[in-house]
Design an enzyme around this catalytic site. Structure first.
Site, short mmCIF file in Angstrom:
data_model
loop_
_atom_site.label_atom_id
_atom_site.label_comp_id
_atom_site.label_asym_id
_atom_site.label_seq_id
_atom_site.Cartn_x
_atom_site.Cartn_y
_atom_site.Cartn_z
N GLY A 13 0.83 -1.21 0.00
CA GLY A 13 0.00 0.00 0.00
C GLY A 13 0.86 1.25 0.00
N ARG A 74 1.39 -4.89 -5.64
CA ARG A 74 1.43 -6.16 -4.92
C ARG A 74 1.92 -7.15 -5.97
NH1 ARG A 74 -2.63 -3.43 -1.86
NH2 ARG A 74 -1.65 -3.20 0.16
N GLY A 104 5.01 -2.08 4.00
CA GLY A 104 4.45 -2.61 5.23
C GLY A 104 4.98 -4.00 5.56
N ASP A 105 4.31 -4.66 6.48
CA ASP A 105 4.71 -5.99 6.96
C ASP A 105 4.92 -7.02 5.85
OD1 ASP A 105 5.18 -6.28 9.58
OD2 ASP A 105 3.08 -6.59 10.16
N GLY A 106 3.98 -7.03 4.87
CA GLY A 106 4.08 -7.97 3.75
C GLY A 106 5.36 -7.74 2.98
N THR A 127 3.40 2.93 5.83
CA THR A 127 1.99 2.52 5.75
C THR A 127 1.17 3.48 6.60
OG1 THR A 127 0.39 0.92 6.57
CG2 THR A 127 2.59 0.69 7.41
N ASP A 129 -1.36 2.81 8.24
CA ASP A 129 -2.05 2.13 9.33
C ASP A 129 -1.31 2.14 10.67
OD1 ASP A 129 -4.11 1.52 7.68
OD2 ASP A 129 -3.58 -0.58 7.37
N ASP A 131 0.70 -0.06 11.68
CA ASP A 131 0.44 -1.42 12.18
C ASP A 131 1.69 -2.31 12.19
OD1 ASP A 131 0.76 -1.62 9.47
OD2 ASP A 131 -1.01 -2.86 9.11
N ARG A 173 -7.12 -2.23 9.27
CA ARG A 173 -7.72 -3.57 9.29
C ARG A 173 -7.40 -4.32 10.57
NH1 ARG A 173 -5.88 -5.89 3.76
NH2 ARG A 173 -4.79 -3.93 3.78
N ALA A 188 -15.26 11.90 19.33
CA ALA A 188 -16.23 10.84 19.06
C ALA A 188 -16.85 10.32 20.37
CB ALA A 188 -15.55 9.68 18.34
N LYS A 216 -26.45 16.72 24.80
CA LYS A 216 -25.79 16.49 23.50
C LYS A 216 -26.84 16.06 22.47
CE LYS A 216 -21.70 14.05 21.72
NZ LYS A 216 -20.93 15.19 21.24
N HIS A 252 -10.29 5.31 0.48
CA HIS A 252 -8.94 5.59 0.00
C HIS A 252 -8.52 7.06 0.02
CE1 HIS A 252 -8.71 1.41 -1.35
NE2 HIS A 252 -7.41 1.61 -1.29
N ARG A 255 -5.52 7.67 2.02
CA ARG A 255 -4.18 7.30 1.55
C ARG A 255 -3.47 8.45 0.84
NH1 ARG A 255 -3.84 1.73 -0.52
NH2 ARG A 255 -3.78 0.47 1.35
#
Ligand code: ADP
Length: 322
Positions: A13, A74, A104-106, A127, A129, A131, A173, A188, A216, A252, A255
């Site tokens: 990504g 990819r 990323g990790d991959g 990335t 994320d 992550d 994810r 939030a 609220k 997206h 990104r």
């Protein structure tokens, strides 16, 4: 012996700030006396020999661009023993003695395999994320957070005008960092992340009802992609509370965009660090941020680490959003 020719690629990504890293690898490499090759479209470029020699000006005017000037992909073809061998053979043939892999990790797993096949790799975490277990920060995260906040702020204007509830899905994810940070920044009412199981009644409805009693009238629920199900969640909330509820998936857009100052600076320092490791003959490493400082760890160890979620920050968010 120092590595004389290195290559740089971006894989998996894309993330804003990857260009700052490519630029830093290129300029650090060349100014250290190495040849630097740019590889297009990740590991595919090594298989197709889509490789070109970079000069100092090849990376001009990209530090402010989102995405990646080297393109990314990819590559299922690479992710086989034959693919890895072919990529390593092509590297040897083209005189490439080390590769900086930004992804990323991959992509890191691919780099581990390529290193085992004889081409030392240094990985740079890129990335949106955040992550990757071995580093507290990944290039692109800051830009994505700021984009998500801007988007949710826009939603908030309309949510507020109509006394509605907005259920917003942000990326992530396996990792709730983006949802957590964004959720805090937009106030939030509930933040749902893959790391913490939630109870619909307790964590959403009861919180909405409680805050409604204190005056609220509009609500934002931020949901990480890994939790998902925002359409159903919106319907269930509306059915239970009677408050008009809309689901939005940011997707997206998170990104893209020009990288923030932080991503440009971290991308630059990590890229510099990666090229310098290869210059000093060190491969099989991951450039990481640890306690705010850039350092490096063993690639195999990095891939075996498990991420820790900032539960304390999550609890603070819940304490304050009432
Ligand atoms: P990311 O780097 O963003 O996590 P992916 O998981 O899609 O993205 O991985 C990018 C590429 O890295 C894949 O297309 C594949 O070529 C390579 N890759 C991923 N996983 C592995 C693996 N287990 N072994 C070897 N190569 C891998």
């Amino acid at each position: 012996m120092n590595t004389k020719t290195i290559a740089v690629l971006t894989s998996g990504g894309d993330a804003p700030g990857m260009n700052a890293a490519v630029r830093a690898v290129t300029r650090t490499g060349i100014s250290s006396g190495m040849r630097v090759m740019g590889v297009r479209r990740g590991y595919n470029g090594l298989l197709n020999r889509d490789v070109f020699e970079m000069n100092l000006r090849s990376v001009s005017d990209i530090i402010n661009d989102g995405g990646t000037a080297l393109f990314t992909a990819r590559s299922p073809e690479f992710n086989t023993p034959e693919g890895v061998k072919e990529a390593a053979d092509n590297c040897r043939d083209m005189g490439i003695e080390g590769v900086v892999v930004i992804g990323g990790d991959g992509s890191f797993r691919g780099a581990r395999d390529l290193t085992k096949a004889g081409i030392p790799c240094v990985c740079v975490p890129g990335t949106i994320d955040n992550d990757i277990a071995s580093t507290e920060y990944t290039i692109g995260f800051d830009t994505a957070m700021n984009t998500a906040v801007e988007m949710v702020d826009r939603l908030r204007d309309t949510t507020e005008s109509h006394d509605r509830c907005s259920v917003v899905e942000v990326m992530g994810r396996r990792c709730g960092d983006l949802a957590l940070q964004t959720g805090i920044a937009v106030g939030a009412t509930s933040i749902l992340v893959p790391e913490v199981p939630f109870d619909f009644q307790r964590d959403i409805i009861d919180r909405m009802m409680f805050t409604q009693k204190t005056g609220k009238k509009h609500f934002i629920i931020v949901v990480a992609e890994g939790v998902g199900g925002v359409d159903k969640l919106a319907k269930d909330i509306e059915a239970k509370t009677g408050i008009e509820t809309r689901a939005t998936v940011l997707g997206h857009v998170q990104r893209g965009g020009s990288p923030t100052l932080r991503d440009r600076v971290v991308g630059t320092v990590m890229g510099y660090y990666a090229a310098d490791l290869l210059y000093r003959g060190k491969g099989n490493r991951v450039v990481v941020m640890h306690d705010g400082k850039i350092t490096d760890v063993d690639l195999n160890e990095a891939l075996n680490m498990t991420r820790t979620f900032d539960k304390q920050l999550y609890d603070i968010a819940h304490r304050v959003s009432i």
